[in-house]
Structure formats: structure tokens, C-alpha cells
Design an enzyme around this catalytic site. Structure first.
Site, PDB file in Angstrom:
ATOM      1  N   ARG A 110     -11.584  18.655 -45.944  1.00  0.00           N
ATOM      2  CA  ARG A 110     -10.659  17.654 -44.908  1.00  0.00           C
ATOM      3  C   ARG A 110     -11.576  16.833 -44.103  1.00  0.00           C
ATOM      4  O   ARG A 110     -11.194  15.693 -43.794  1.00  0.00           O
ATOM      5  CB  ARG A 110      -9.834  18.686 -44.008  1.00  0.00           C
ATOM      6  CG  ARG A 110      -8.900  19.334 -44.562  1.00  0.00           C
ATOM      7  CD  ARG A 110      -8.315  20.354 -43.833  1.00  0.00           C
ATOM      8  NE  ARG A 110      -8.960  21.982 -43.619  1.00  0.00           N
ATOM      9  CZ  ARG A 110      -8.833  22.812 -43.174  1.00  0.00           C
ATOM     10  NH1 ARG A 110      -7.720  22.984 -42.405  1.00  0.00           N
ATOM     11  NH2 ARG A 110      -9.549  23.576 -43.375  1.00  0.00           N
ATOM     12  N   LYS A 112     -19.908  20.364 -44.020  1.00  0.00           N
ATOM     13  CA  LYS A 112     -19.365  20.163 -42.850  1.00  0.00           C
ATOM     14  C   LYS A 112     -20.322  20.723 -41.458  1.00  0.00           C
ATOM     15  O   LYS A 112     -20.582  20.120 -40.771  1.00  0.00           O
ATOM     16  CB  LYS A 112     -18.104  21.029 -42.597  1.00  0.00           C
ATOM     17  CG  LYS A 112     -17.497  20.967 -41.176  1.00  0.00           C
ATOM     18  CD  LYS A 112     -15.937  21.521 -41.347  1.00  0.00           C
ATOM     19  CE  LYS A 112     -15.503  22.695 -41.414  1.00  0.00           C
ATOM     20  NZ  LYS A 112     -14.236  23.031 -41.429  1.00  0.00           N
ATOM     21  N   THR A 148     -12.767  33.526 -46.227  1.00  0.00           N
ATOM     22  CA  THR A 148     -13.539  33.891 -45.181  1.00  0.00           C
ATOM     23  C   THR A 148     -14.221  35.651 -45.375  1.00  0.00           C
ATOM     24  O   THR A 148     -15.058  35.844 -44.952  1.00  0.00           O
ATOM     25  CB  THR A 148     -12.815  33.835 -43.774  1.00  0.00           C
ATOM     26  OG1 THR A 148     -11.688  34.198 -43.868  1.00  0.00           O
ATOM     27  CG2 THR A 148     -12.999  32.278 -43.444  1.00  0.00           C
ATOM     28  N   GLU A 179      -1.729  33.935 -41.340  1.00  0.00           N
ATOM     29  CA  GLU A 179      -2.501  32.583 -41.481  1.00  0.00           C
ATOM     30  C   GLU A 179      -1.012  31.788 -41.190  1.00  0.00           C
ATOM     31  O   GLU A 179      -0.011  32.051 -41.767  1.00  0.00           O
ATOM     32  CB  GLU A 179      -3.185  32.179 -42.821  1.00  0.00           C
ATOM     33  CG  GLU A 179      -4.327  32.992 -42.957  1.00  0.00           C
ATOM     34  CD  GLU A 179      -5.318  32.357 -41.813  1.00  0.00           C
ATOM     35  OE1 GLU A 179      -5.140  31.122 -41.650  1.00  0.00           O
ATOM     36  OE2 GLU A 179      -5.771  33.195 -40.919  1.00  0.00           O
ATOM     37  N   ASN A 223     -11.819  20.356 -38.532  1.00  0.00           N
ATOM     38  CA  ASN A 223     -11.581  20.384 -40.065  1.00  0.00           C
ATOM     39  C   ASN A 223     -11.565  19.073 -40.344  1.00  0.00           C
ATOM     40  O   ASN A 223     -11.729  18.703 -41.512  1.00  0.00           O
ATOM     41  CB  ASN A 223     -10.405  21.269 -40.235  1.00  0.00           C
ATOM     42  CG  ASN A 223     -10.197  22.628 -39.695  1.00  0.00           C
ATOM     43  OD1 ASN A 223     -11.003  23.275 -40.232  1.00  0.00           O
ATOM     44  ND2 ASN A 223      -9.259  23.189 -39.118  1.00  0.00           N
ATOM     45  N   LYS A 264     -42.194   2.538 -27.606  1.00  0.00           N
ATOM     46  CA  LYS A 264     -42.213   3.505 -28.581  1.00  0.00           C
ATOM     47  C   LYS A 264     -43.879   4.186 -28.651  1.00  0.00           C
ATOM     48  O   LYS A 264     -44.620   3.539 -28.494  1.00  0.00           O
ATOM     49  CB  LYS A 264     -41.984   2.981 -29.862  1.00  0.00           C
ATOM     50  CG  LYS A 264     -41.797   3.979 -31.146  1.00  0.00           C
ATOM     51  CD  LYS A 264     -42.683   3.516 -32.249  1.00  0.00           C
ATOM     52  CE  LYS A 264     -44.047   3.272 -32.308  1.00  0.00           C
ATOM     53  NZ  LYS A 264     -44.987   3.038 -33.548  1.00  0.00           N
ATOM     54  N   ASN A 292     -49.642  -4.426 -14.721  1.00  0.00           N
ATOM     55  CA  ASN A 292     -48.659  -5.112 -15.007  1.00  0.00           C
ATOM     56  C   ASN A 292     -48.323  -5.982 -16.610  1.00  0.00           C
ATOM     57  O   ASN A 292     -49.342  -6.691 -16.926  1.00  0.00           O
ATOM     58  CB  ASN A 292     -48.528  -6.220 -13.938  1.00  0.00           C
ATOM     59  CG  ASN A 292     -47.334  -7.137 -13.950  1.00  0.00           C
ATOM     60  OD1 ASN A 292     -46.332  -6.768 -13.336  1.00  0.00           O
ATOM     61  ND2 ASN A 292     -47.365  -8.338 -14.549  1.00  0.00           N
TER      62      ASN A 292
HETATM   63  C1  UD1 Z   1      -9.712  29.921 -40.083  1.00  0.00           C
HETATM   64  C2  UD1 Z   1      -8.950  31.467 -39.818  1.00  0.00           C
HETATM   65  C3  UD1 Z   1      -7.633  31.063 -38.928  1.00  0.00           C
HETATM   66  C4  UD1 Z   1      -8.244  30.495 -37.608  1.00  0.00           C
HETATM   67  C5  UD1 Z   1      -8.883  29.210 -38.018  1.00  0.00           C
HETATM   68  C6  UD1 Z   1      -9.669  29.031 -36.694  1.00  0.00           C
HETATM   69  C7  UD1 Z   1      -9.234  32.709 -41.866  1.00  0.00           C
HETATM   70  C8  UD1 Z   1      -8.537  32.942 -43.220  1.00  0.00           C
HETATM   71  N1  UD1 Z   1      -8.559  31.971 -41.309  1.00  0.00           N
HETATM   72  O1  UD1 Z   1      -8.810  29.230 -40.733  1.00  0.00           O
HETATM   73  O2  UD1 Z   1      -7.004  32.168 -38.824  1.00  0.00           O
HETATM   74  O3  UD1 Z   1      -7.254  30.343 -36.783  1.00  0.00           O
HETATM   75  O4  UD1 Z   1     -10.270  29.651 -38.901  1.00  0.00           O
HETATM   76  O5  UD1 Z   1     -10.325  27.729 -36.331  1.00  0.00           O
HETATM   77  O6  UD1 Z   1     -10.115  33.307 -41.563  1.00  0.00           O
HETATM   78  N2  UD1 Z   1     -15.670  29.377 -44.807  1.00  0.00           N
HETATM   79  C9  UD1 Z   1     -16.702  30.066 -45.825  1.00  0.00           C
HETATM   80  N3  UD1 Z   1     -16.443  30.388 -47.133  1.00  0.00           N
HETATM   81  C10 UD1 Z   1     -15.082  30.316 -47.692  1.00  0.00           C
HETATM   82  C11 UD1 Z   1     -14.198  29.801 -46.635  1.00  0.00           C
HETATM   83  C12 UD1 Z   1     -14.581  29.432 -45.423  1.00  0.00           C
HETATM   84  O7  UD1 Z   1     -18.098  30.264 -45.552  1.00  0.00           O
HETATM   85  O8  UD1 Z   1     -14.777  30.743 -48.730  1.00  0.00           O
HETATM   86  C13 UD1 Z   1     -16.065  29.349 -43.659  1.00  0.00           C
HETATM   87  C14 UD1 Z   1     -16.145  27.706 -43.475  1.00  0.00           C
HETATM   88  O9  UD1 Z   1     -17.439  27.310 -43.662  1.00  0.00           O
HETATM   89  C15 UD1 Z   1     -15.676  27.778 -41.950  1.00  0.00           C
HETATM   90  C16 UD1 Z   1     -15.237  28.860 -41.877  1.00  0.00           C
HETATM   91  O10 UD1 Z   1     -15.507  29.834 -42.692  1.00  0.00           O
HETATM   92  O11 UD1 Z   1     -16.847  27.623 -41.263  1.00  0.00           O
HETATM   93  C17 UD1 Z   1     -13.295  28.858 -41.582  1.00  0.00           C
HETATM   94  O12 UD1 Z   1     -12.868  28.268 -42.934  1.00  0.00           O
HETATM   95  P1  UD1 Z   1     -11.707  27.275 -42.673  1.00  0.00           P
HETATM   96  O13 UD1 Z   1     -11.513  26.961 -44.123  1.00  0.00           O
HETATM   97  O14 UD1 Z   1     -12.209  26.057 -41.892  1.00  0.00           O
HETATM   98  O15 UD1 Z   1     -10.722  28.197 -42.125  1.00  0.00           O
HETATM   99  P2  UD1 Z   1      -9.581  27.650 -41.241  1.00  0.00           P
HETATM  100  O16 UD1 Z   1      -8.323  27.335 -42.312  1.00  0.00           O
HETATM  101  O17 UD1 Z   1      -9.733  26.809 -40.547  1.00  0.00           O
HETATM  102 CA    CA Z   2     -11.553  25.824 -39.724  1.00  0.00          CA
END
Ligand code: UD1
Ligand code: CA
Length: 450
Positions: A18, A25, A84, A158, A230, A337, A363
């Protein structure tokens, strides 16, 4: 407060689709530091014994940033971005060799205060899982915390998977979650992906844990701490929140800002007591301003020190390695610099001072240029204490001007000048009395003939 040893797992494998960016990110930043840098800093403040960062494939730049910000951090690769829970499991080797509490942080929530994370960890005294919750103005996109009659978290739904009733719940998941469970890998290994996104959700650990008799406690924080980044708009909102906090902190510590909203600070800007800052000033990373210094409007600083009682600006530019001593004056359109100005030196107008030293009380006249670069290498200019450099001088480095010496206006100085001498490089002035009226008469007679 928990005495257990702590492993912090930072999830940074998401590309952040996004953001519509070619950069991951985690590498986008606020206040001059990457989101990953903010997460690692928080992990250190909270006092993690071990830190694991989960990155995606082909994220060499994210790996490099992690190692630059926290040498020795353990890096793990999540092969596919399938959620996650799967991301946390990518750090399974770290989880399995660790016998204490685990705190999971998302790289995209950089505003959570250290005190909040400590409260989250402290909640593990009464629960097996602690979930950070908040009530945003607009809960769209966040997971909802569904509480049972005892106030424990029964499930996290979610947004995409939630019913209208569940969506009406205001308390949302901030993302940070702490665990004191027999086996986090065991718990997360049972998470399935039968949901709207087809992803393995970390949030499902709550319901699965509950079936094992594990209790999850909500810990609530202020909505602005939990802002998840995001999109680029959310990045800008997070920046604004960070800036407001940083300015408030500076003012509470004794800094005057007449238009605080126009002053931009970096994560590490250090401002002494009774520093005053006029409007429209930018502090890039690595700037220290000592007590009582005055920063005048429209100035730009990166990697610089400004000594006590100095006066800098308006329209001054200090670049990396600028070391402005106490009571120094730097005026409009002066760029410094990799150069030191020692106590009480002055460069009040229109000058470039690069790769040099200006001794105490010296100066630097308007228009002076330190000619530091020959197209290949940079060279040093040394101006002794109490020296006087006349306007529009070009000091061709390497060159040394002795203590107390004078350089005449307009001179191009390419050889050293001894202390207390005058150096002047200038064609001698010719004056022809009456020349102008003769010239005009000649031109007018030619015009009549034409
Ligand atoms: C997530 C939470 C949501 C919460 C929100 C808060 C889950 C399923 N959802 O949603 O409940 O309200 O954050 O901001 O946990 N990431 C990985 N690998 C992956 C997917 C994500 O490392 O496969 C990392 C991303 O880099 C990010 C974080 O996990 O830092 C959260 O992922 P993101 O896709 O932003 O989750 P949200 O949809 O925001
Ligand atoms: Ca997020």
C-alpha cells in the site's frame, strides 16, 4: 515488573504494497530514521536480551539497515509473505533457543512508547499473552479485540473477517503482543489460513491459546501511539505525531520556539537549555545545539554541532562536520561543511567554509570562499586566531593564514600567509581625472553624426 529474559521479534518482511514503493516499508522513515531503526531502538530501550528481525527474500537493504542500526541482531528470512504468524515462525530458531518472554513488534508501528511496551510486558505477570489495544477514530483495517465477560481477550477478528457486530467493537489490535507461553512455536504451528486473506494470522494465537487454557489480557494505549503505517498518508501522519512529541519535549526541557509547528526535528536532535529557535528551521540527523544558542529563521542543519551562545542564521546551512564553537556568529547565506569555527569567530554574510578551521575571534568577510576542491581531492584551509579575511577573498586550499593576519578584499590566496602579515592580491587601481566627461562628449558627438 517481569524479570524473565526477553526476546523481541520485529516483523519486517512485508513489502508494504500500500506504500506503492520500490523500497521495502521498513526502510521508509520518520524523523530521519527508518521504521526499522525506530523498532530496533525501542527494542533496546525496553531491554531485550535478544532481538530477531524477520525480513523477506531479496531484502538486502533491509538486512543491511538492521545490522547498521543493531550490529549482532539475528536476521531471519520469511520465504513467502503468508501472514504474521508465519513471519514469527520464521524466527523459530531464535524462539527455540530462548526460554523467556517474547515480544512481537511490527515494524510499521513506530510510535508506541517504551513505557507502553513495559506495561505490556508487566501484564504477563497476570496473563500468558498480553495484547496492545487502542481505540482509533477510524478502526477500518485493524483487527478487533473481542473481550469476554471477564475482560480477557477471547479472540482478535481481522477487519476483513469481522461481522457487522464485531466491526462495531471499538477496541483494536495495535499489533504489539507479548507472550509467556510454554511453546510459542507450538502455538503458532497450529494457526491455519482459512480466512478472508488466506493468511496465517498471529492474532489466531489468542483463540488457540484459550483452548489450551492460556489467558490473554488487553493493555490499552493512546490511539496515536498505535498508528499503523500502511500508506504514505499514514507515514505523514506518523511524522506529524513524532514531530509534535519531539517539539513538546524540547520546550519542556527549556527550548523556546516561537512557531514550533514550523521547526522540523530529527530523532536524535539534542537541544540545550535556553536555545531559541525562530521559524522554519530544519534539523537533519546528528545535530547538537548547546545552551543559549540562537537559531534564526530558515536555517538547515545536518550532522553539526552549535556551541553555547552561538548565533546562527537566518538562512544558514550547516552540513556534516560543521563544528560551530561557543559565541560564534554565522549569518545569512553562509554554508559550513567539515569545518570548525572556534570561539567567537564570525562569518556574517555569504560565505563557503568547507574543510577548514577558523581560529578563535577570526573574521570571515562577506563573499569569502574556501576553495577546497580541485576536481579530484579536498584540501584543508587553516585560518589562525584573530585573522581578518577581507570580503570576496578566495582561499585556495591547502593554505594557511597565520594568527592575526589580514587578507585584503578580493584577494585570491594560494600561498601561506604568516602571522600578523597583510596579504593582498589585486591589480593596482588606476584613476584618470576627467575621463568620464570626455568619454560622454565623444559618444554624444558620434551619435549626432550617425
Ligand atoms: C495487523 C494485524 C491487525 C492489527 C494491525 C495493527 C494481523 C493478522 N493483523 O494488520 O490485527 O490491527 O496489524 O497495525 O496480525 N509481516 C511480515 N510477514 C507477513 C505479513 C506481515 O513480516 O507475511 C509484517 C509486516 O512487515 C508488518 C507487520 O507484519 O510490519 C504487519 O503486517 P500488515 O500486513 O501491515 O498487517 P495489518 O493488515 O496492518
Ligand atoms: Ca500494518
Amino acid at each position: 515488573m517481569s524479570q524473565a529474559s526477553l526476546l523481541i521479534v520485529i516483523l519486517a518482511a512485508g513489502m508494504g504494497v500500500r506504500m506503492r514503493s520500490r523500497r521495502a516499508k521498513a526502510l521508509h522513515g520518520i524523523a530521519g530514521r527508518s521504521l526499522l531503526g525506530h523498532a530496533l531502538a525501542a527494542a533496546k530501550v525496553v531491554g531485550a536480551q535478544d532481538i530477531a528481525v524477520v525480513v523477506g527474500p531479496d531484502m538486502a537493504a533491509v538486512r543491511a539497515e538492521a545490522l547498521a542500526q543493531a550490529p549482532g541482531v539475528a536476521l531471519f528470512e520469511q520465504a513467502t509473505q503468508s501472514g504474521t504468524a508465519d513471519a514469527v515462525l520464521a524466527a523459530a530458531p531464535a524462539l527455540e533457543r530462548h526460554a523467556g518472554d517474547v515480544l512481537v513488534l511490527f515494524v510499521d508501528t513506530p510510535l508506541i512508547e517504551a513505557s507502553t511496551l513495559r506495561r505490556l510486558l508487566a501484564a504477563l505477570e497476570q496473563a500468558n499473552i498480553a495484547v496492545l489495544g487502542f481505540e482509533p477514530d477510524d478502526p477500518t483495517g485493524y483487527g478487533r479485540l473481542l473481550l469476554d465477560a471477564d475482560g480477557h481477550v477471547a479472540a482478535i477478528r481481522e477487519h476483513k473477517d469481522a461481522t457487522a457486530d464485531e466491526r462495531a467493537q471499538r477496541l483494536c489490535n495495535a499489533g504489539a503482543m507479548a507472550f509467556r507461553v510454554p511453546s510459542l512455536t507450538g502455538l503458532l504451528g497450529r494457526v491455519r489460513n482459512d480466512n478472508a486473506s488466506g493468511e496465517y494470522y498471529l492474532t489466531d494465537a489468542i483463540t488457540l491459546g484459550r483452548s489450551d487454557g492460556l489467558l490473554a489480557a488487553p493493555v490499552v494505549c493512546a490511539p496515536e501511539e498505535a498508528l499503523g503505517i500502511n500508506t504514505r498518508e499514514q507515514l505523514a501522519t506518523a511524522e506529524a505525531i513524532f514531530q509534535r512529541r519531539a517539539r513538546t519535549k524540547a520546550m519542556r526541557e527549556g527550548v523556546t520556539m516561537i512557531a514550533p509547528d514550523t521547526v522540523w526535528l530529527s530523532y536524535d536532535t539534542a537541544l540545550g537549555r535556553d536555545v531559541s529557535i525562530e521559524p522554519n528551521v530544519f534539523f537533519g540527523p546528528g545535530v547538537t545545539v548547546e545552551d543559549g544558542a540562537q537559531i534564526l529563521a530558515n536555517s538547515h542543519f545536518v550532522g553539526a554541532r552549535i556551541g553555547a551562545g552561538a548565533r546562527v542564521g537566518p538562512f544558514a546551512r550547516l552540513r556534516p562536520g560543521a563544528n560551530v564553537g561557543p559565541d560564534v556568529h554565522i549569518g545569512n547565506f553562509v554554508e559550513v561543511k567539515n569545518a570548525s569555527l572556534e570561539a567567537g569567530a564570525k562569518a556574517n554574510h555569504l560565505a563557503y567554509i568547507g574543510d577548514g578551521r577558523v581560529g578563535a575571534g577570526a573574521n570571515i568577510g562577506a563573499g569569502t570562499i574556501f576553495c577546497n576542491y580541485d576536481g579530484f581531492n579536498k584540501h584543508f584551509t587553516d585560518v589562525g586566531k584573530g585573522a581578518f579575511i577581507g570580503s570576496n577573498a578566495a582561499l585556495v586550499a591547502p593554505v594557511k593564514i597565520g594568527d592575526g593576519a589580514y587578507v585584503g578584499a578580493g584577494s585570491v590566496i594560494a600561498r601561506n600567509v604568516e602571522a600578523e602579515a597583510l596579504a593582498i592580491v589585486r591589480a593596482s587601481q588606476q584613476v584618470r581625472p576627467g575621463w568620464a566627461s570626455k568619454f560622454r562628449a565623444l559618444m554624444q558627438s558620434r551619435k549626432k553624426k550617425a
